[in-house]
Design an enzyme around this catalytic site. Structure first.
Site, PDB file in Angstrom:
ATOM      1  N   TYR A 131     -72.398 -31.885  31.273  1.00 22.59           N
ATOM      2  CA  TYR A 131     -72.114 -33.206  30.469  1.00 22.59           C
ATOM      3  C   TYR A 131     -71.762 -34.415  31.350  1.00 22.59           C
ATOM      4  O   TYR A 131     -72.258 -35.271  31.170  1.00 22.59           O
ATOM      5  CB  TYR A 131     -70.842 -32.777  29.536  1.00 22.59           C
ATOM      6  CG  TYR A 131     -71.154 -31.452  28.531  1.00 22.59           C
ATOM      7  CD1 TYR A 131     -72.222 -31.756  27.622  1.00 22.59           C
ATOM      8  CD2 TYR A 131     -70.709 -30.505  28.693  1.00 22.59           C
ATOM      9  CE1 TYR A 131     -72.435 -30.684  26.701  1.00 22.59           C
ATOM     10  CE2 TYR A 131     -70.834 -29.162  27.793  1.00 22.59           C
ATOM     11  CZ  TYR A 131     -71.656 -29.516  26.894  1.00 22.59           C
ATOM     12  OH  TYR A 131     -72.122 -28.429  25.967  1.00 22.59           O
ATOM     13  N   PRO A 144     -75.263 -33.359  18.936  1.00 23.86           N
ATOM     14  CA  PRO A 144     -76.021 -32.859  17.635  1.00 23.86           C
ATOM     15  C   PRO A 144     -75.459 -33.701  16.484  1.00 23.86           C
ATOM     16  O   PRO A 144     -74.445 -34.444  16.518  1.00 23.86           O
ATOM     17  CB  PRO A 144     -75.378 -31.412  17.489  1.00 23.86           C
ATOM     18  CG  PRO A 144     -74.784 -31.299  18.924  1.00 23.86           C
ATOM     19  CD  PRO A 144     -74.200 -32.455  19.480  1.00 23.86           C
ATOM     20  N   HIS A 361     -70.654 -33.932  22.694  1.00 25.73           N
ATOM     21  CA  HIS A 361     -70.624 -32.411  22.859  1.00 25.73           C
ATOM     22  C   HIS A 361     -69.745 -31.971  24.068  1.00 25.73           C
ATOM     23  O   HIS A 361     -69.233 -30.869  23.985  1.00 25.73           O
ATOM     24  CB  HIS A 361     -72.147 -31.896  23.158  1.00 25.73           C
ATOM     25  CG  HIS A 361     -72.370 -30.450  22.900  1.00 25.73           C
ATOM     26  ND1 HIS A 361     -71.782 -29.528  23.064  1.00 25.73           N
ATOM     27  CD2 HIS A 361     -73.697 -29.967  22.602  1.00 25.73           C
ATOM     28  CE1 HIS A 361     -72.117 -28.366  22.574  1.00 25.73           C
ATOM     29  NE2 HIS A 361     -73.280 -28.711  22.525  1.00 25.73           N
ATOM     30  N   SER A 573     -79.357 -22.320  18.923  1.00 32.02           N
ATOM     31  CA  SER A 573     -78.261 -21.674  18.689  1.00 32.02           C
ATOM     32  C   SER A 573     -77.889 -21.404  17.065  1.00 32.02           C
ATOM     33  O   SER A 573     -78.320 -22.148  16.268  1.00 32.02           O
ATOM     34  CB  SER A 573     -76.952 -22.533  19.053  1.00 32.02           C
ATOM     35  OG  SER A 573     -76.957 -23.943  18.885  1.00 32.02           O
TER      36      SER A 573
HETATM   37  N1  COA Z   1     -76.578  -3.412  10.990  1.00 30.26           N
HETATM   38  C1  COA Z   1     -76.147  -3.953   9.940  1.00 30.26           C
HETATM   39  N2  COA Z   1     -75.134  -5.175  10.004  1.00 30.26           N
HETATM   40  C2  COA Z   1     -75.411  -5.597  11.383  1.00 30.26           C
HETATM   41  C3  COA Z   1     -75.895  -4.947  12.382  1.00 30.26           C
HETATM   42  C4  COA Z   1     -76.870  -3.783  12.365  1.00 30.26           C
HETATM   43  N3  COA Z   1     -77.387  -3.217  13.189  1.00 30.26           N
HETATM   44  N4  COA Z   1     -75.834  -5.875  13.338  1.00 30.26           N
HETATM   45  C5  COA Z   1     -75.001  -6.939  12.906  1.00 30.26           C
HETATM   46  N5  COA Z   1     -74.700  -6.561  11.749  1.00 30.26           N
HETATM   47  C6  COA Z   1     -73.774  -7.504  10.996  1.00 30.26           C
HETATM   48  C7  COA Z   1     -72.479  -7.942  11.651  1.00 30.26           C
HETATM   49  O1  COA Z   1     -71.468  -6.843  11.492  1.00 30.26           O
HETATM   50  C8  COA Z   1     -72.225  -9.230  11.423  1.00 30.26           C
HETATM   51  O2  COA Z   1     -71.616  -8.716   9.918  1.00 30.26           O
HETATM   52  P1  COA Z   1     -70.469  -9.917   9.231  1.00 30.26           P
HETATM   53  O3  COA Z   1     -71.130 -11.095   8.803  1.00 30.26           O
HETATM   54  O4  COA Z   1     -69.925  -9.240   7.985  1.00 30.26           O
HETATM   55  O5  COA Z   1     -69.629 -10.426  10.319  1.00 30.26           O
HETATM   56  C9  COA Z   1     -73.415 -10.011  10.859  1.00 30.26           C
HETATM   57  O6  COA Z   1     -74.231  -8.724  10.769  1.00 30.26           O
HETATM   58  C10 COA Z   1     -73.694 -10.690  11.876  1.00 30.26           C
HETATM   59  O7  COA Z   1     -74.029 -10.306  13.235  1.00 30.26           O
HETATM   60  P2  COA Z   1     -75.319 -10.761  14.260  1.00 30.26           P
HETATM   61  O8  COA Z   1     -76.013 -11.337  13.372  1.00 30.26           O
HETATM   62  O9  COA Z   1     -75.618  -9.654  14.919  1.00 30.26           O
HETATM   63  O10 COA Z   1     -74.490 -11.814  15.195  1.00 30.26           O
HETATM   64  P3  COA Z   1     -73.258 -12.560  15.241  1.00 30.26           P
HETATM   65  O11 COA Z   1     -72.647 -13.255  14.096  1.00 30.26           O
HETATM   66  O12 COA Z   1     -72.286 -11.554  15.925  1.00 30.26           O
HETATM   67  O13 COA Z   1     -73.580 -13.825  16.308  1.00 30.26           O
HETATM   68  C11 COA Z   1     -73.823 -14.690  18.441  1.00 30.26           C
HETATM   69  C12 COA Z   1     -74.149 -13.508  17.566  1.00 30.26           C
HETATM   70  C13 COA Z   1     -74.431 -14.757  19.728  1.00 30.26           C
HETATM   71  C14 COA Z   1     -74.668 -15.969  17.600  1.00 30.26           C
HETATM   72  C15 COA Z   1     -72.112 -15.004  18.191  1.00 30.26           C
HETATM   73  O14 COA Z   1     -71.858 -14.108  19.060  1.00 30.26           O
HETATM   74  C16 COA Z   1     -72.036 -16.288  19.234  1.00 30.26           C
HETATM   75  O15 COA Z   1     -71.709 -16.254  20.338  1.00 30.26           O
HETATM   76  N6  COA Z   1     -71.938 -17.559  18.365  1.00 30.26           N
HETATM   77  C17 COA Z   1     -71.488 -18.794  18.805  1.00 30.26           C
HETATM   78  C18 COA Z   1     -72.859 -19.622  19.140  1.00 30.26           C
HETATM   79  C19 COA Z   1     -72.645 -20.937  19.734  1.00 30.26           C
HETATM   80  O16 COA Z   1     -71.837 -21.067  20.601  1.00 30.26           O
HETATM   81  N7  COA Z   1     -73.007 -21.936  18.874  1.00 30.26           N
HETATM   82  C20 COA Z   1     -72.822 -23.222  19.176  1.00 30.26           C
HETATM   83  C21 COA Z   1     -73.573 -23.930  20.025  1.00 30.26           C
HETATM   84  S1  COA Z   1     -73.331 -25.604  20.254  1.00 30.26           S
END
Ligand code: COA
Length: 645
Positions: A131, A144, A361, A573
């Site tokens: 940054y 963003p 950001h 993301s």
């Molecule tokens: N079967 C059934 N359900 C499942 C599954 C499976 N095989 N795998 C995942 N799920 C469910 C999870 O339990 C979760 O349930 P919930 O909504 O009840 O909590 C849901 O599906 C979502 O999980 P998933 O899609 O696997 O991903 P996540 O929400 O864990 O997200 C990342 C993954 C990498 C996006 C997250 O960990 C992250 O880092 N987010 C931040 C991103 C970021 O920094 N953004 C800003 C950038 S500026």
């Protein structure tokens, strides 16, 4: 270390404000919070028990991955971008790099030593390299936009009422942060670092000669309103810690509307410039003591609120247009000068009911901003400020005077030209995918995030017929002061899946198998990344260790495996809100796409972007391919399930 200095200052500020606001005399804002919490998803007692920030102190430090693990992972992720000869050469370079006497092994030792001396070995490096030392404009290249659910203002009075509600909601949230009363974010069971929340309000980026800096002013009691390129200082917390009533704030906004009929000097547009030009213009600007005082008030404000004019006519959907309004403001013919792009948060309220924000950001990732957005939207929906009584305010809204000399006029002209170029180049096609959302994917026992990522891989491959290096942000906030790691979504398995989908000879069962393998591979990498075991931050750490120690840059960093796999043509993301909003930003490369998404239970909002200067890419084309890919993936899963029954 510089960033520690900031933290120390920040901690002092927050402890001061904490003791001030925790006193019961601030009843009104307290009730605002209580109202929301009573009607929201969490009760006050739960929240009080959370101890959001105390928890952060107990979080572990970011680990340094083992060198051989990173090397192994790296080889796998670069394979799609190399032919056999190139791959063998890369393997040879890596063997030397990680051998007992190799430069990588030496750098690893130095990095491990550094990690033992600080809470987060990456923190300061990341802030500076990603940054503060980045010299392109924050507009388009870094900041963003976040689009809130659309409003429908019938007249100016409605817009000003909404604006006042939004301001009170944001001040309420800020006070909840100060009082350590926002719910703790978790990933599964793991508590996450909450420090980014403390940097949302009162923070401003300050242009510097080679490196910018961040200033934190969380004990400020005013905000700044921008209208017609004029800036006004508005008191939102009095010296007793009380907030104004809704009608008081609306009347202040009315005064501002009357006093800003004339268009002000376009100094705000200077903040859209590349950082070198902005630094020069900034030095000239603050040379005048009147300007210096006004700029100080903008920088120290809790946040900025831009009451925009209509955007220039563009043949775009409302969602795409909103994204542009928040990312760049529409250029010199639009609202680009009605901003101060260095402020961490600028809420933008368009006359047509387009509302949202743009954020700088460097202090925070998108997810804390998205969590705040849900709070604000709920607060306004619940009309939580309707009961606030009038308060004794100590200051009327004050127009901030700015003098513009000939030099500044020249810089403004230049900035107008540059921002128009930026605005004209950004191509957006944001949309709501309505056919299904997270719930369908979960019903298939698959990860929704990985499913969407693989759909993007397939979309890119079906358009370009080559693997697309693909960046997804993973939060590393399990660790103290954690920010992000890259999930490399392009994999051997994602390309095999895309090829299987396009190969007429493959059966649906083959395709479903390939899909499941691609998703499993993505999910595996995601889990490693959120635990701090991706390859990108580790390789960055080794590279910066070499540079800081005056060592030659290892061959690895000049190898095609590195240059190709880090030229992120798909920049993505997940930024999740409960409300019907979405985040959007520009691509990372000229020939790439930006694709931010909000997966909700039954739909997914996408902010898709490309650059018009690149004839090979188009946001509309990517959107179409992405929709087709999601449908194709849904259909093969549905078909193979039916055939099993
Ligand atoms: N079967 C059934 N359900 C499942 C599954 C499976 N095989 N795998 C995942 N799920 C469910 C999870 O339990 C979760 O349930 P919930 O909504 O009840 O909590 C849901 O599906 C979502 O999980 P998933 O899609 O696997 O991903 P996540 O929400 O864990 O997200 C990342 C993954 C990498 C996006 C997250 O960990 C992250 O880092 N987010 C931040 C991103 C970021 O920094 N953004 C800003 C950038 S500026």
């Amino acid at each position: 270390m510089e960033s520690h200095k900031y933290f120390d200052k920040h901690r002092i500020n927050n402890s001061m404000i904490l003791s001030k606001h925790i006193l019961p005399r601030n009843q009104r804002s307290y009730q605002g919070l209580f109202y929301f919490l009573r009607n929201g998803t969490v009760s006050l007692s739960n929240v009080a028990a959370t101890k959001t920030f105390e928890n952060t102190l107990k979080l572990p430090s970011l680990p340094v991955p083992k060198l051989h693990q990173t090397v192994e992972k790296y080889i796998k992720t670069v394979t799609p971008f190399l032919n056999d000869v190139e791959l063998n050469n890369t393997k040879r370079i890596l063997e030397q790099f990680s051998s007992e006497n190799g430069i990588g092994t030496k750098l690893q030792r130095l990095l491990e030593q550094k990690a033992q001396t600080c809470e987060n070995w990456l923190e300061e490096w990341w802030l500076n390299t990603a940054y503060l030392e980045y010299r392109d404009p924050v507009v388009v290249y870094s900041s963003p936009g976040l689009v809130f659910p659309f409003e429908d203002f019938q007249n100016e009075e409605q817009r000003l009422t909404y604006t006042a509600q939004l301001i009170l909601a944001a001040v309420d949230y800020k006070m909840a942060i100060d009082r350590d009363k926002i719910p703790l974010d978790r990933m599964g069971r793991d508590p996450l670092d909450m420090n980014q929340y403390k940097k949302i309000f009162g923070t401003c980026r300050i242009p510097g000669e080679k490196r910018d800096s961040l200033e934190y002013n969380s004990d400020s009691r005013h905000i700044v309103i921008a209208r017609n390129n004029n800036f006004f200082k508005v008191e939102v917390v009095n010296s007793s810690g009380e907030v104004p009533s809704l009608s008081q704030l609306v009347s202040h906004l009315e005064i501002i509307s009357q006093e800003s009929e004339e268009v002000g000097p376009s100094v705000g547009v200077l903040s859209t410039e590349n950082r070198d030009n902005w630094y020069k213009a900034y030095s000239e600007l603050i040379n005048d003591p009147v300007n210096k005082n006004s700029v100080n008030e903008i920088q120290k404000s809790l946040f900025l609120v831009a009451l925009d004019n209509p955007m220039p006519e563009i043949n775009d959907s409302r969602m795409s247009m909103a994204g542009k309004q928040f990312i760049h403001g529409g250029g010199s013919r639009g609202n680009s000068a009605n901003r101060w792009f260095d402020k961490t948060v600028q809420f933008v309220i368009g006359p047509d009911g387009t509302v949202g924000l743009t954020y700088e950001h460097s202090p925070s990732e998108g997810q804390p901003i998205a969590v705040m957005t849900d709070y604000l939207v709920d607060y306004i929906k619940n009309n939580a400020c309707s009961e606030l009584p009038d308060t004794k305010l100590e200051h009327w809204p004050e127009k901030l005077k700015i003098n513009v000399n000939d030099k500044l006029k020249y810089y403004i002209q230049l900035a107008n030209k540059h921002v128009d170029k930026l605005a004209d180049n950004l191509d957006m096609d944001s949309f709501q995918f309505k056919s299904f959302g997270k719930e369908f994917v979960k019903s298939q026992k698959l990860s929704p995030d990985s499913f969407i990522q693989i759909a993007m891989q397939y979309a890119f491959y079906r358009i370009h017929k080559v693997p697309g290096a693909h960046y997804e942000s993973a939060a590393t906030r399990k660790y103290i002061h954690g920010r992000t790691e890259t999930i490399r979504s392009c994999s051997i398995e994602s390309i095999a899946f895309a090829k299987a989908m396009l190969d007429q000879g493959k059966s649906d069962a083959d395709r479903v198998n390939a899909l499941k393998e691609a998703i499993a591979s993505h999910k595996k990498y995601s889990i490693e990344a959120v635990n701090g075991f991706g390859v990108d931050r580790h390789l960055l750490g080794l590279k910066l260790t070499a540079l800081e120690n005056g060592l030659e840059l290892p061959d690895l960093y000049k190898d095609p495996s590195y240059t190709r796999s880090t030229c992120m043509r798909i920049s993505t993301s997940q930024v999740a809100t409960k409300c019907d909003g979405f985040m959007c930003y520009a691509p990372l490369t000229v020939d790439g796409y930006g694709c931010c998404y909000n997966p909700r239970p039954y739909d997914i909002n996408f902010g898709v972007s490309a650059f018009l200067e690149c004839p090979e890419t188009s946001a509309r084309q990517f959107r179409q391919a992405l929709e087709d890919s999601l449908h194709d993936m849904h259909d093969i899963l549905a078909k193979t399930q039916k055939s099993k029954l």
